[in-house]
Design an enzyme around this catalytic site. Structure first.
Site, PDB file in Angstrom:
ATOM      1  N   TYR A 140      -5.243  10.281  -1.800  1.00  0.00           N
ATOM      2  CA  TYR A 140      -3.985   9.596  -1.489  1.00  0.00           C
ATOM      3  C   TYR A 140      -2.973   9.662  -2.634  1.00  0.00           C
ATOM      4  CZ  TYR A 140      -5.798   8.121   2.989  1.00  0.00           C
ATOM      5  OH  TYR A 140      -6.278   8.133   4.263  1.00  0.00           O
ATOM      6  N   TRP A 144      -8.760  -1.374   0.116  1.00  0.00           N
ATOM      7  CA  TRP A 144      -9.356  -0.224  -0.543  1.00  0.00           C
ATOM      8  C   TRP A 144     -10.551  -0.591  -1.420  1.00  0.00           C
ATOM      9  CZ3 TRP A 144      -8.958   4.806   0.249  1.00  0.00           C
ATOM     10  CH2 TRP A 144      -7.865   5.272   0.989  1.00  0.00           C
ATOM     11  N   GLU A 196       0.827  -1.207   0.000  1.00  0.00           N
ATOM     12  CA  GLU A 196       0.000   0.000   0.000  1.00  0.00           C
ATOM     13  C   GLU A 196       0.862   1.258   0.000  1.00  0.00           C
ATOM     14  OE1 GLU A 196      -3.609   2.242   2.396  1.00  0.00           O
ATOM     15  OE2 GLU A 196      -1.923   1.361   3.471  1.00  0.00           O
ATOM     16  N   ARG A 230      -6.545  12.747  11.387  1.00  0.00           N
ATOM     17  CA  ARG A 230      -7.799  13.372  11.827  1.00  0.00           C
ATOM     18  C   ARG A 230      -8.699  12.378  12.553  1.00  0.00           C
ATOM     19  NH1 ARG A 230     -11.879  11.528   8.853  1.00  0.00           N
ATOM     20  NH2 ARG A 230     -11.399  10.625   6.817  1.00  0.00           N
ATOM     21  N   ASP A 287      -9.755   4.364  13.254  1.00  0.00           N
ATOM     22  CA  ASP A 287     -10.347   3.132  13.765  1.00  0.00           C
ATOM     23  C   ASP A 287      -9.192   2.365  14.420  1.00  0.00           C
ATOM     24  OD1 ASP A 287     -11.199   0.506  14.063  1.00  0.00           O
ATOM     25  OD2 ASP A 287     -12.180   0.393  12.112  1.00  0.00           O
ATOM     26  N   CYS A 338      -7.225  10.061   6.103  1.00  0.00           N
ATOM     27  CA  CYS A 338      -7.201   9.922   7.570  1.00  0.00           C
ATOM     28  C   CYS A 338      -5.842  10.384   8.094  1.00  0.00           C
ATOM     29  CB  CYS A 338      -7.498   8.489   7.971  1.00  0.00           C
ATOM     30  SG  CYS A 338      -9.138   7.923   7.482  1.00  0.00           S
TER      31      CYS A 338
END
Length: 271
Positions: free
Chosen positions: A94, A80, A58, A172, A175, A146
């Site tokens: 991204y 994703w 990733e 920000r 999980d 995120c």
């Protein structure tokens, strides 16, 4: 490891119950900060197994500016899929933002090019960062970033006078069960990669999360995780032969002595 478990315990004991944009219940705390000194070891969880190769895939995917999940799927990474459209694209998020070229002192570069250039030319600059939260791209991206910024800061090792590369990672929202150690390890590896090609020592990774949360459906899994024994941390390093940042591959990550508890499978993700 202890910092991660402390966050989980704080959320369970001090958290506020909320409902998020997906309509899913969460338990949340505001403003966590974790500090990892990479000289003391790599911050990889041992209470559950983490697949570091997938993390690297990733990382390399968005560093090369790719926004189509086909590359990830070819390597068995499906994290994703829920945000991809019928063509496999995640839109202007991204990798799109990382790879977007801009003019800097007469040449066209992207954000990672800028970081590498500044670390070579002005390593003590306080302006070396990447920022994925570009407001003009949010409407056409399929998920707001995120982990949205990484700020690089150089200090000096007192014993050797070598330069030490540190990073502040701002997030920000997170999980904690599904993503915390994934993000920490990914940016620790990125810090190691950038340090190596600049002849620097990887130093501290400071991770700041605005909204650290667990989903109500994750509580039982978290309690199980907290009951598991901690195991010795593995040794994680990079192939020292790589000198060019864009030459790194998944094969250049070296992991020794990694033992961990079973993965917690089929974690429901709120999309």
């Amino acid at each position: 490891m202890k910092q991660y478990l402390d966050i989980l315990n704080r959320i369970l004991t001090e958290g506020t119950e909320k409902s998020d944009r997906t309509g899913t219940g969460t338990i949340s705390i505001f403003g966590t900060q974790s500090r990892y000194n990479l000289d003391d070891g790599f911050p990889l969880l041992t209470t559950k197994k983490l697949h570091l190769k997938s993390i690297i895939y990733e990382l390399l995917w968005f560093l090369k500016g790719d926004t189509n999940v086909k590359y990830l799927q070819e390597h068995g990474v499906r994290i994703w899929n829920e945000w991809a459209d019928e063509n496999g694209s995640i839109g202007t998020a991204y990798g799109y933002v990382v790879g977007e070229k801009f003019k800097f002192k007469g040449e066209m570069i992207d954000q990672m090019d800028y970081v590498l250039k500044q670390l070579k030319e002005t390593p003590y600059s306080r302006r070396i960062m990447t920022n994925l939260y570009q407001f003009h791209d949010l409407a056409t991206g399929h998920l707001d970033p995120c982990c949205y910024s990484a700020t690089y800061n150089v200090t000096k090792d007192k014993n050797s006078d070598k330069l030490v590369l540190n990073m502040v990672l701002n997030q920000r929202s997170q999980d904690i069960l599904a993503a915390n150690n994934w993000n920490v390890c990914q940016y620790a590896i990125l810090l190691m990669m950038v340090a190596q090609v600049n002849g620097m020592i990887p130093g501290q990774l400071v991770h700041v999360i605005a909204d650290a949360h667990i989903y109500d459906r994750h509580v039982d899994a978290i309690k199980e995780l907290l009951s598991r024994p901690e195991l010795p941390a593995p040794k994680v390093s990079l192939n020292p032969a790589v000198k060019n940042f864009y030459d790194f591959t998944t094969d250049d990550l070296i992991v020794e002595g990694y033992e961990a508890g079973e993965q917690i499978r089929n974690i429901p993700i709120a999309v």
